[in-house]
Write an enzyme that holds these catalytic residues in place. Sequence first.
Site, PDB file in Angstrom:
ATOM      1  N   GLU A  52      53.079  40.536  46.500  1.00 41.04           N
ATOM      2  CA  GLU A  52      52.344  41.330  45.510  1.00 41.04           C
ATOM      3  C   GLU A  52      50.887  40.898  45.435  1.00 41.04           C
ATOM      4  OE1 GLU A  52      52.587  43.414  41.185  1.00 41.04           O
ATOM      5  OE2 GLU A  52      54.328  42.322  41.936  1.00 41.04           O
ATOM      6  N   THR A  53      50.623  39.629  45.608  1.00 39.59           N
ATOM      7  CA  THR A  53      49.247  39.149  45.590  1.00 39.59           C
ATOM      8  C   THR A  53      48.445  39.759  46.737  1.00 39.59           C
ATOM      9  OG1 THR A  53      49.890  37.070  44.525  1.00 39.59           O
ATOM     10  CG2 THR A  53      47.789  37.085  45.725  1.00 39.59           C
TER      11      THR A  53
END
Length: 127
Positions: A52-53
Amino acid sequence: MVADMHAGTLPERMGIEFLEATPERVSGRMPVEGNTQPYGLLHGGASVVLAETLGSVAAAIHAGPGRIAVGIEISATHHRSASSGHVTGVATRLHAGRTLATYDIEISDEQGRRVCTSRLTCILRDR
């Protein structure tokens, strides 16, 4: 610049380092040590945080100044475990529109074996 954005946040605490950052592709790595579950294996949630980062950073770059990217859906398939070293993730753009951006994220161990495959969709909005 990308690292400065994450000062004091979860990605920094997990030891995520950015290697490349463009709207089409963002790559980074994360240590396995410190991001494990009780059996000493890389925690699946840690893989999802890395995915997700990387995808969110790519979407934010695509969104441009004055806009933000917020994850609205993520999926992950865990293929194998990792117990040492680093894992590397590469987020590759699938779709980048005005309001949505979707990225495939592949996470591999130091031997190049796939640990996790993830897909992230972000909504793009004004700040």
